[in-house]
Design an enzyme around this catalytic site. Structure first.
Site, mmCIF file in Angstrom:
data_model
loop_
_atom_site.group_PDB
_atom_site.id
_atom_site.type_symbol
_atom_site.label_atom_id
_atom_site.label_comp_id
_atom_site.label_asym_id
_atom_site.label_seq_id
_atom_site.Cartn_x
_atom_site.Cartn_y
_atom_site.Cartn_z
ATOM 1 N N GLU A 143 -14.591 8.926 -42.714
ATOM 2 C CA GLU A 143 -13.732 9.244 -41.274
ATOM 3 C C GLU A 143 -13.321 7.603 -40.908
ATOM 4 O O GLU A 143 -14.294 6.860 -40.917
ATOM 5 C CB GLU A 143 -14.723 9.507 -40.269
ATOM 6 C CG GLU A 143 -15.220 10.827 -40.559
ATOM 7 C CD GLU A 143 -14.158 11.957 -40.039
ATOM 8 O OE1 GLU A 143 -13.077 11.619 -39.573
ATOM 9 O OE2 GLU A 143 -14.471 13.069 -40.247
ATOM 10 N N CYS B 248 -11.415 4.426 -33.059
ATOM 11 C CA CYS B 248 -10.519 5.050 -34.182
ATOM 12 C C CYS B 248 -9.353 5.920 -33.538
ATOM 13 O O CYS B 248 -8.011 5.848 -34.054
ATOM 14 C CB CYS B 248 -11.165 5.728 -35.155
ATOM 15 S SG CYS B 248 -12.116 7.116 -34.744
#
Length: 488
Positions: free
Chosen positions: A255, A289
């Site tokens: 991720e 993110c």
């Protein structure tokens, strides 16, 4: 259910969770509060030898943990969630100071971690496999079984959520775990949740919390006793982790970063749009993110929208979240601050306009708005990981889609419009793992499959049904009444 384990720092000060709280071979690290630069606490640092020892101990413990009745494993996770909730106000001040997070962000993250523990417990009353058809007269079963030892590497930005989302489901389905949190945020990113799990009854050889540097991370990825790696962090580091894990034939879920767009159409409410973009761009100083790094605005409304966004950015209070009512705290360290400022300066030098921000004091970087940004400029192409958003204009839906997709990342996208038909047209064509219609780009829930593609990750997901795919593997079992003779 409050406990001294969260208030009494002497239990873990200068230590790591290593078959109990104890010292490691890598010495100690002094954690500094980003807002003040003051020493906050010390943690133990793991070296590669510590990682190897922990992985071996975790492997030895794993069969026993996997054989523990599922009701007991689920009960431990539920109790840990209860303990975390009961001690939230004790955990919160140190969490704020260690991470530079504003208190509402910490509240959200504590709630998310609690939900992830409960969701992991709920996995265990779901089906663990499938009854499959067979061409022979036998029963054919596909069942999900644990990998063994799962290595987790978690970052500094949302440390509790991004460690718990891997640790909780991995433990739930019978893996043991070695977690390497970022040394800058090891209390929020591991120690606090570990204290809750131990208090809830988790055997101490089932979870190891070992902060460390790159050498410890590479040792974890390459260790023969570790069967899977769950990594959350930068794309650059993720490429290295993926390369090493693949070389050792390990399952790996990555991720990584994002360069996320908010698409604002000409029928959007401009005040609501400015609010959404400011939240998506500046929450936790843009160190997420899913941060809104680019705002794609239809040309006819661009100037009015920019005025509202720039005004909002100029008036957001920035300061120490532990002592004042602020919207933004400090960025995590000096290196990151200089990178943010360098991207802003390079983008302006390339022809962009600075409409707000672009200034800093100590580690406090002002919310920044850049306009006239084009592909090829650093703030268009790169993940800034700071409170900087770039405004880009477009004429129509297809141009907005092309601009959104003009990146190697593919994590999150927000679309603001009154026309659901238009929104769905765009949603079906953007290359992102998440699309939020009439919402900003930052969002997560414990039960949704979270992830992206391209430079945002390898297609792996955390959360909900995806946890079965990530943290277990298939085993095929066939059963027949008696053995048959074969032609040989």
């Amino acid at each position: 259910m409050t406990t001294n384990n969260f208030a009494d720092t002497t239990i873990w000060e200068g230590k790591a969770l290593f078959n109990g709280w104890r010292a490691t071979g890598g010495g100690v690290h002094q954690v500094l509060e980003p807002a003040t630069g003051e020493a906050l606490h010390t943690i133990a640092i793991a070296n590669p030898q510590d990682i190897a020892e922990a992985a071996l101990l975790a492997k030895k413990a794993q069969p026993r943990w996997a054989a523990t009745p599922f009701e007991e494993r689920a009960a431990i996770l539920r109790r840990a969630a209860d303990i975390l909730r009961a001690n939230a106000e004790t955990i919160k001040p140190r969490f704020v100071r260690e991470t530079g997070s504003v208190p509402p962000k910490v509240d959200f993250e504590l709630g998310l971690a609690e939900g992830m523990l409960r969701e992991a417990a709920a996995m265990l009353t779901q089906p663990h496999g499938l009854l499959l058809p067979s061409t022979m007269q036998r029963m054919s079963i596909g069942r999900r079984i644990p990998h063994g030892v799962v290595g987790v590497i978690a970052p500094f930005n949302a440390p509790m959520a991004l460690s718990t989302r891997a640790v909780a489901p991995a433990l739930a389905v019978g893996n043991t775990v070695v977690l390497k949190p970022d040394p800058q945020t090891s209390y929020a990113g591991g120690y606090a949740v570990a204290a809750a799990l131990l208090e809830a009854g988790l055997p101490q050889d089932c979870l190891f919390i070992l902060p460390g540097g790159v050498d410890a991370g590479e040792a974890l990825v390459t260790d023969p006793n570790v069967a899977m790696i769950s990594f959350t962090g930068s794309t650059q580091a993720g490429r290295r982790v993926g390369e090493l894990a693949s070389r050792h034939l390990k399952k790996v879920t990555l991720e990584l970063g994002g360069k996320n767009s908010m698409i604002v159409f000409d029928d959007a409410d401009l005040d609501i749009a400015a609010s959404n973009v400011a939240w998506g761009s500046y929450l936790h100083q843009g160190q997420i993110c899913m941060t809104t790094g680019r705002v794609l605005v239809q040309k006819s409304i661009a100037e009015e929208f920019i005025k509202r966004l720039a005004d909002k950015a100029e008036h957001l209070p920035v300061g120490n979240p532990a002592t004042g009512q602020v919207a933004l705290g400090p960025v995590i360290n000096q290196k990151q601050l200089q990178r943010i400022d360098g991207i802003v300066k390079d983008t302006v030098a390339a022809g962009a306009s600075l409409r707000a921000g672009g200034k800093y004091e100590n580690l406090f970087y002002r919310p920044t708005v850049l306009t006239d940004v084009k592909p090829g400029m650093r703030s268009f192409d790169e993940e800034v990981f700071g409170p900087v958003t770039s405004v880009v204009t477009f004429e129509n839906e297809d141009e907005a889609i092309a601009l959104n997709n003009a990146t190697e990342y593919g994590l999150s996208c927000g679309i603001l419009t009154k026309s659901l038909e238009r929104a769905m047209y765009v949603a079906h064509r953007v290359n992102t793992g998440k699309v939020h219609i009439n919402d900003q780009t930052v969002g997560d829930e414990p039960w949704i499959p979270f992830g992206g593609s391209g430079a945002s990750g390898n297609g792996g997901r955390h959360g909900g049904p995806a946890n079965w795919e990530e943290f277990t593997q298939w085993q095929w079992i066939t059963i027949q009444d008696k053995a048959n003779a074969y032609p040989f």
